[in-house]
Design a protein around this motif. Structure first.
Motif, PDB file in Angstrom:
ATOM      1  N   UNK A  56       0.805  -1.290   0.067  1.00 31.42           N
ATOM      2  CA  UNK A  56      -0.098   0.085   0.082  1.00 31.42           C
ATOM      3  C   UNK A  56       0.884   1.274  -0.004  1.00 31.42           C
ATOM      4  N   UNK A  57       2.018   1.119  -0.290  1.00 31.38           N
ATOM      5  CA  UNK A  57       3.308   2.393  -0.224  1.00 31.38           C
ATOM      6  C   UNK A  57       3.228   3.195   1.076  1.00 31.38           C
ATOM      7  N   UNK A  58       2.984   2.304   2.248  1.00 30.06           N
ATOM      8  CA  UNK A  58       2.830   3.202   3.548  1.00 30.06           C
ATOM      9  C   UNK A  58       3.915   2.407   4.464  1.00 30.06           C
ATOM     10  N   UNK A  59       5.221   2.245   3.985  1.00 32.34           N
ATOM     11  CA  UNK A  59       6.208   1.515   4.647  1.00 32.34           C
ATOM     12  C   UNK A  59       6.623   2.035   5.765  1.00 32.34           C
ATOM     13  N   UNK A 316     -11.765  -8.632  -4.806  1.00 32.56           N
ATOM     14  CA  UNK A 316     -11.186  -9.376  -5.549  1.00 32.56           C
ATOM     15  C   UNK A 316      -9.948  -8.925  -6.089  1.00 32.56           C
ATOM     16  N   UNK A 317      -9.908  -7.958  -6.683  1.00 30.61           N
ATOM     17  CA  UNK A 317      -8.699  -7.362  -7.232  1.00 30.61           C
ATOM     18  C   UNK A 317      -7.553  -7.104  -6.241  1.00 30.61           C
ATOM     19  N   UNK A 318      -8.115  -6.640  -5.026  1.00 22.76           N
ATOM     20  CA  UNK A 318      -7.179  -6.231  -3.987  1.00 22.76           C
ATOM     21  C   UNK A 318      -6.608  -7.627  -3.625  1.00 22.76           C
ATOM     22  N   UNK A 319      -7.227  -8.752  -3.260  1.00 20.23           N
ATOM     23  CA  UNK A 319      -6.908  -9.982  -3.022  1.00 20.23           C
ATOM     24  C   UNK A 319      -5.633 -10.607  -3.910  1.00 20.23           C
ATOM     25  N   UNK A 320      -6.196 -10.423  -5.381  1.00 19.16           N
ATOM     26  CA  UNK A 320      -5.270 -10.998  -6.581  1.00 19.16           C
ATOM     27  C   UNK A 320      -4.072 -10.169  -6.596  1.00 19.16           C
ATOM     28  N   UNK A 336      -0.870  -1.856 -12.515  1.00 17.04           N
ATOM     29  CA  UNK A 336      -1.925  -2.164 -11.955  1.00 17.04           C
ATOM     30  C   UNK A 336      -1.958  -1.846 -10.446  1.00 17.04           C
ATOM     31  N   UNK A 337      -1.138  -1.945  -9.695  1.00 15.16           N
ATOM     32  CA  UNK A 337      -1.269  -1.490  -8.302  1.00 15.16           C
ATOM     33  C   UNK A 337      -1.707  -0.298  -7.993  1.00 15.16           C
ATOM     34  N   UNK A 338      -1.063   0.765  -8.678  1.00 14.29           N
ATOM     35  CA  UNK A 338      -1.258   2.290  -8.714  1.00 14.29           C
ATOM     36  C   UNK A 338      -2.547   2.521  -9.034  1.00 14.29           C
ATOM     37  N   UNK A 341      -4.854   1.161  -6.288  1.00 13.25           N
ATOM     38  CA  UNK A 341      -4.530   1.968  -4.878  1.00 13.25           C
ATOM     39  C   UNK A 341      -5.456   3.378  -5.082  1.00 13.25           C
ATOM     40  N   UNK A 342      -5.356   4.031  -6.408  1.00 11.45           N
ATOM     41  CA  UNK A 342      -6.145   5.148  -6.716  1.00 11.45           C
ATOM     42  C   UNK A 342      -7.724   5.127  -6.414  1.00 11.45           C
ATOM     43  N   UNK A 343      -8.006   3.954  -6.873  1.00 15.19           N
ATOM     44  CA  UNK A 343      -9.514   3.851  -6.838  1.00 15.19           C
ATOM     45  C   UNK A 343      -9.863   3.445  -5.215  1.00 15.19           C
ATOM     46  N   UNK A 344      -9.050   2.794  -4.642  1.00 16.44           N
ATOM     47  CA  UNK A 344      -9.344   2.499  -3.174  1.00 16.44           C
ATOM     48  C   UNK A 344      -9.306   4.051  -2.482  1.00 16.44           C
TER      49      UNK A 344
END
Length: 353
Positions: A56-59, A316-320, A336-338, A341-344
């Motif tokens: 999630x880019x909050x390391x 489902x996409x988050x889990x995948x 795809x991750x960014x 994350x933007x949608x979330x």
């Protein structure tokens, strides 16, 4: 020493299945997530939190909170007498209580201490004195953060300083707690609550309103196993149940202890979306696909079929994405991750309005 009881062993296995370290099927096989957690010498929940912190880019906050959960609280007991104790508690509440989270408070405390320390030793001492903090605990947290970061680098979740990461071998510039983009969400508390939910679930209690008779409406906390709970007196959330807004319907916690009452240690208030997207277990749709049910336990009203279906697809996409990164830590999922994350983030910020 005596071996652990059967009940203790069963409880430990249930925890590992809930976290996703063991599979639910017969034989309880070790999962890819379990493989990584087995090589990280810390509590499995804190370990999972670290992995989601990288995803999630909050390391930075993930490293701080994981080290805090592995040690003790940096907040010390007060020895200033009753008046001094009340004053100190108010200073802590004013500075760190606004986020309704002991975990986020510790992350804020650590950042403040680091900033003061970089200025001078005198500033660091004054900072600890102002809020009743243990400098030795903060120093231990700083060392443990570096060890945890090393674990993530060893398995490829975070690039080595000046090294390479990703399937294409693309080099990343490093800064602070890893590559620049591994901390881009470290100031976004909504994303941090998702990271906490991924690690602490199913340790969650629901904030409920009940009729208190002559006292009117009463706020209570009810855990998944139907215990009535309270935030521990040492928590920044202690004594604030009546202030908790109805739309913030859940309280994550690290542990639950029964003494005079059932108390929740280290709690964080969250809304429904972190639970729906990052709570472990299966998300099902029932009642004409309008109601979402998490782990056959927690029910959420989607209000319409379209909302519930879209939420399940997003989950489902988050889990995948997480499973893809777990299976191949060096995989480059930046694109795809960014987008995901933007949608979330947009959903989280809409819910907060």
């Amino acid at each position: 020493p005596e071996p652990p009881s059967r009940e203790a062993l069963d409880a430990a296995v249930r925890t590992l299945v809930q976290v996703g370290a063991l599979g639910p099927e017969k034989g309880r096989p070790l999962t890819p997530l379990g493989f990584h957690l087995a090589h990280m010498p810390l509590d499995v929940r804190a370990g999972k939190m670290l992995l989601y912190g990288a995803l999630l880019r909050c390391l930075g906050p993930a490293l701080t909170i994981a080290s805090y959960l592995s040690l003790s609280s940096p907040f010390t007991r007060n020895f200033r007498g009753k008046g001094g104790k009340d004053q100190l508690q108010q200073a802590r509440q004013d500075a760190f209580g606004c986020n309704w989270s002991d975990h986020l408070a510790v992350a804020q405390v650590f950042d403040g201490w680091q900033a003061a320390k970089s200025s001078s030793a005198k500033e660091a001492w004054a900072y600890c004195d102002r809020f009743g903090l243990s400098a030795s605990t903060l120093e231990s947290m700083s060392s443990l953060r570096e060890r945890f970061r090393g674990y993530l680098q060893d398995v490829g979740f975070v690039p080595e300083p000046g090294g390479q990461n990703g399937a294409n071998g693309q080099a990343h510039k490093t800064h602070g707690d890893g590559a620049d983009n591994y901390d881009v969400n470290s100031q976004d508390n909504a994303v941090l609550r998702c990271m906490l939910c991924a690690g602490l679930y199913p340790n969650v209690a629901q904030i409920q309103r009940t009729s208190g008779g002559k006292a009117g409406v009463k706020t209570v906390l009810v855990s998944a196993d139907l215990d009535r709970c309270l935030p521990h007196p040492s928590s920044l959330n202690a004594g604030r149940l009546g202030e908790m807004q109805a739309r913030h319907g859940w309280l994550l916690y690290q542990s639950k202890v029964k003494s005079s009452q059932v108390f929740l240690h280290d709690s964080t208030m969250i809304t429904s979306i972190p639970l729906l997207l990052f709570g472990g277990g299966e998300l099902q749709l029932v009642k004409n696909h309008r109601t979402m049910v998490l782990d056959h336990t927690f029910h959420f009203d989607g209000r319409c079929k379209e909302t519930a279906v879209l939420m399940k697809l997003l989950r489902k996409e988050v889990d995948r994405l997480f499973l893809l990164k777990i299976a191949n830590p060096t995989a480059d999922i930046a694109g795809p991750g960014e987008l995901l994350l933007r949608v979330v983030r947009q959903l989280l910020h809409l819910e907060a309005r």
